[in-house]
Design a protein around this motif. Structure first.
Motif, short mmCIF file in Angstrom:
data_model
loop_
_atom_site.label_atom_id
_atom_site.label_comp_id
_atom_site.label_asym_id
_atom_site.label_seq_id
_atom_site.Cartn_x
_atom_site.Cartn_y
_atom_site.Cartn_z
N THR A 1 14.35 14.54 8.15
CA THR A 1 13.54 15.15 7.10
C THR A 1 14.03 16.54 6.71
O THR A 1 13.85 16.96 5.56
CB THR A 1 12.06 15.22 7.52
OG1 THR A 1 11.95 15.94 8.77
CG2 THR A 1 11.48 13.82 7.69
N ALA A 2 14.66 17.25 7.64
CA ALA A 2 15.27 18.54 7.30
C ALA A 2 16.65 18.35 6.70
O ALA A 2 17.07 19.10 5.81
CB ALA A 2 15.36 19.43 8.54
N VAL B 1 0.84 -1.20 0.00
CA VAL B 1 0.00 0.00 0.00
C VAL B 1 0.87 1.25 0.00
O VAL B 1 0.60 2.22 -0.73
CB VAL B 1 -0.95 -0.01 1.21
CG1 VAL B 1 -1.68 1.31 1.35
CG2 VAL B 1 -1.95 -1.15 1.09
N ALA B 2 1.92 1.24 0.80
CA ALA B 2 2.82 2.40 0.87
C ALA B 2 3.46 2.69 -0.48
O ALA B 2 3.60 3.86 -0.88
CB ALA B 2 3.90 2.15 1.92
N GLN B 3 3.84 1.66 -1.19
CA GLN B 3 4.45 1.86 -2.51
C GLN B 3 3.47 2.47 -3.50
O GLN B 3 3.85 3.30 -4.34
CB GLN B 3 4.98 0.53 -3.03
CG GLN B 3 6.18 -0.01 -2.25
CD GLN B 3 6.54 -1.43 -2.64
OE1 GLN B 3 6.46 -1.80 -3.80
NE2 GLN B 3 6.95 -2.23 -1.66
N LEU C 1 11.68 7.40 7.66
CA LEU C 1 12.21 6.28 6.89
C LEU C 1 11.87 6.43 5.42
O LEU C 1 12.69 6.14 4.54
CB LEU C 1 11.64 4.96 7.44
CG LEU C 1 12.21 4.51 8.79
CD1 LEU C 1 11.30 3.47 9.43
CD2 LEU C 1 13.62 3.94 8.60
N GLY C 2 10.65 6.87 5.12
CA GLY C 2 10.27 7.11 3.73
C GLY C 2 11.09 8.21 3.11
O GLY C 2 11.49 8.13 1.94
N ALA C 3 11.37 9.26 3.88
CA ALA C 3 12.21 10.36 3.39
C ALA C 3 13.60 9.88 3.07
O ALA C 3 14.19 10.24 2.03
CB ALA C 3 12.27 11.47 4.44
N LEU C 4 14.15 9.05 3.94
CA LEU C 4 15.51 8.55 3.72
C LEU C 4 15.58 7.65 2.48
O LEU C 4 16.52 7.75 1.68
CB LEU C 4 15.99 7.78 4.95
CG LEU C 4 17.49 7.45 4.97
CD1 LEU C 4 18.33 8.72 4.99
CD2 LEU C 4 17.83 6.57 6.17
N ASP C 5 14.58 6.80 2.30
CA ASP C 5 14.55 5.94 1.11
C ASP C 5 14.43 6.77 -0.16
O ASP C 5 15.12 6.51 -1.16
CB ASP C 5 13.37 4.96 1.20
CG ASP C 5 13.59 3.86 2.22
OD1 ASP C 5 14.74 3.68 2.67
OD2 ASP C 5 12.60 3.19 2.59
N ILE D 1 1.29 0.76 10.74
CA ILE D 1 1.18 2.23 10.65
C ILE D 1 2.48 2.82 10.13
O ILE D 1 2.49 3.67 9.23
CB ILE D 1 0.85 2.82 12.03
CG1 ILE D 1 -0.55 2.40 12.48
CG2 ILE D 1 0.97 4.34 12.03
CD1 ILE D 1 -0.81 2.62 13.96
N ARG D 2 3.60 2.39 10.69
CA ARG D 2 4.91 2.92 10.30
C ARG D 2 5.20 2.64 8.83
O ARG D 2 5.74 3.49 8.12
CB ARG D 2 5.98 2.29 11.19
CG ARG D 2 7.33 2.97 11.10
CD ARG D 2 8.17 2.58 12.30
NE ARG D 2 8.64 1.21 12.27
CZ ARG D 2 8.75 0.42 13.33
NH1 ARG D 2 8.37 0.85 14.53
NH2 ARG D 2 9.20 -0.80 13.22
N GLU D 3 4.80 1.47 8.38
CA GLU D 3 5.06 1.10 6.98
C GLU D 3 4.27 1.97 6.02
O GLU D 3 4.80 2.46 5.03
CB GLU D 3 4.72 -0.37 6.77
CG GLU D 3 5.37 -1.01 5.56
CD GLU D 3 6.88 -1.10 5.66
OE1 GLU D 3 7.54 -1.02 4.60
OE2 GLU D 3 7.40 -1.26 6.77
N VAL D 4 2.98 2.16 6.31
CA VAL D 4 2.15 2.99 5.43
C VAL D 4 2.67 4.43 5.40
O VAL D 4 2.68 5.08 4.36
CB VAL D 4 0.67 2.95 5.88
CG1 VAL D 4 -0.16 3.98 5.11
CG2 VAL D 4 0.10 1.55 5.68
N ALA D 5 3.13 4.93 6.55
CA ALA D 5 3.63 6.31 6.63
C ALA D 5 4.87 6.52 5.78
O ALA D 5 5.17 7.66 5.41
CB ALA D 5 3.91 6.68 8.08
N LYS D 6 5.60 5.47 5.47
CA LYS D 6 6.76 5.62 4.59
C LYS D 6 6.33 6.15 3.22
O LYS D 6 7.04 6.94 2.60
CB LYS D 6 7.47 4.28 4.40
CG LYS D 6 8.18 3.73 5.63
CD LYS D 6 8.83 2.39 5.31
CE LYS D 6 9.49 1.77 6.52
NZ LYS D 6 10.09 0.44 6.21
N GLY D 7 5.17 5.70 2.77
CA GLY D 7 4.69 6.13 1.46
C GLY D 7 3.96 7.45 1.50
O GLY D 7 4.07 8.25 0.57
#
Length: 448
Positions: free
Chosen positions: A391-392, A41-43, A274-278, A94-100
């Motif tokens: 993120t900054a 879903v995140a992807q 984590l999403g920002a870093l990826d 929750i954490r996984e979805v927030a990556k996307g």
């Protein structure tokens, strides 16, 4: 309250192929499969997240995809068609979805929290009834519960209670099926929680959510006017005497919603980072150019010392934050088990499960609750600090061209910055200081 015209809604048909694919499959089984479903879903969300952030439409399509994926049911009882998972799995999802998409991670987190309400402050019969409706009908839950505003006013009228008042924030309300209301019964200091249908005349949304971040959460204000609810739906109350049930509401277990949601916050902060870093790493390897005027010139950005050092530090700190959040999540799940519950479902209802000896609400003491809160607060402090830093900081490793709006790298920081102001992290650090130095657990409040 000056209401604005509703924003345009996103079109669920854009995700039709993904929805049909998810609906053709059985629900995931076990934590690993649920995390994999959340990753899928995140992807999907990540593909057009910058565009959707700019358009700032109401997330009807996104919530529809969350429903189709089954993620709304991860904590629901298996006998009602849910996943039967505990909170340690819920937090990782929750954490996984927030990556996307941070907004969707937040909406999922709040939904899971509000879905737990009856299990924490309701009777066993109320919990069963609420879980059956939410899980079988795959409903999305919003909540008009903002402690910084005046409480909703509740009056008793025969066999019904009547809610009136105003809340500045109602996350996900516009696109929800049910809304959790909370207020104080007139003439008392007693609070009442209940669920109501969102789509009714007494629920008047202002459509005024326009913050810099988490733009798809529909967290605007709402006015509640003469919404009537049967006394039997007042969670944790005796409808005959119209008084709260002390064995439900006057024990530490009844305050578990607060540490539970605080850890929801921390997990979508970490997920966003984590999403920002990826996303940043993908951009750096494909588009960032090495700096040609440093005196130790490299041909590739991935050979630049400062870039490698930055990514190494961010990676290490995020792994550490995730490990702390997982430890706290395991403890939340353990406390619910010790209280006779399993995630959002009653432990006795979990197929092939067994109730630990002495597992009752009364088994959760103030000391046990305080110990849990301290661990959860630790996760809040660390996740806030590292998410803001990452993120900054990613722009240092991206280059000037990466500030283009089409890339949307700023959305990660805006999302984290927006919600980390929810309650001052400085007070969390103070709470931990008193815990460490004096052994004093923080008082149970609406934010602890």
């Amino acid at each position: 309250m000056a209401a604005k015209a509703p924003r345009e809604y996103t079109d669920p048909s854009v995700y039709d192929s993904h929805a049909k694919d998810f609906q053709s499959k059985a629900l995931p089984s076990g934590q690993a499969e649920w995390i994999e479903r959340a990753s899928q879903v995140a992807q999907i969300f990540a593909q057009d997240a910058p565009k959707r952030d700019i358009e700032n439409k109401s997330p009807a399509a996104e919530v529809s995809l969350l429903k189709a994926s089954g993620l709304l049911k991860v904590l629901g009882p298996k006998e009602y068609g849910g996943g039967g998972e505990a909170w340690d799995t819920g937090y990782k999802v929750i954490r996984e979805v927030a990556k996307g998409d941070g907004s969707l991670g937040m909406l999922l987190g709040y939904h899971l929290l509000w879905s737990t309400t009856a299990n924490v402050v309701g009777t066993e019969d109320q919990a069963r009834s609420v879980q059956k409706v939410i899980t079988e009908q795959n409903l999305f839950i919003g909540g008009a519960v903002n402690p910084r505003d005046s409480d909703l006013k509740i009056t008793s009228d025969g066999d019904e209670i009547v809610f009136n008042g105003f809340k500045n924030f109602n996350t996900g309300g516009v696109v929800s099926d049910l809304t959790v209301l909370e207020g104080v019964l007139e003439g008392t200091e007693d609070h009442i929680f209940t669920f109501v249908n969102t789509r009714q005349d007494g629920m008047q949304f202002a459509h005024n959510w326009d913050s810099i971040g988490l733009r798809l959460t529909e967290s605007g204000s709402v006015r509640i006017t003469n919404i009537r609810v049967p006394w039997t739906d007042a969670l944790g109350w005796d409808s005959a005497t119209k008084r709260p049930l002390p064995h439900i509401l006057s024990i530490p277990f009844a305050t578990l919603l607060l540490p539970t949601i605080q850890l929801v916050f921390s997990n979508f902060y970490a997920g966003i980072a984590l999403g920002a870093l990826d996303a940043a790493a993908a951009y750096t390897t494909q588009h960032t150019r090495a700096w040609p005027f440093g005196g130790d010139n490299k041909d590739r950005p991935t050979d630049e010392f400062y870039i490698l050092e930055r990514y190494g530090a961010w990676h290490a700190h995020l792994l550490a934050a995730a490990a702390l959040l997982d430890r706290a999540g395991a403890q939340v799940a353990a406390v619910y088990r010790e209280g006779g519950q399993h995630g959002s479902s009653l432990l006795s209802d979990v197929i092939n499960g067994s109730t630990p000896a002495g597992a009752t609400r009364e088994a959760i003491t103030a000391a046990r609750r305080g110990e849990l809160a301290a661990l959860v607060v630790s996760g809040k402090v660390v996740s806030t600090d590292v998410a803001l830093e990452v993120t900054a900081g990613i722009f240092e490793a991206l280059g000037a061209r990466a500030t283009g709006k089409k890339y949307g790298f700023d959305r990660f920081w805006r999302d984290v910055r927006t919600h980390t102001l929810h309650d001052p992290v400085a007070y969390k650090r103070r709470e931990l200081g008193r815990w460490k130095l004096l052994g004093e657990a923080a008082e149970a409040t609406w934010y602890t």
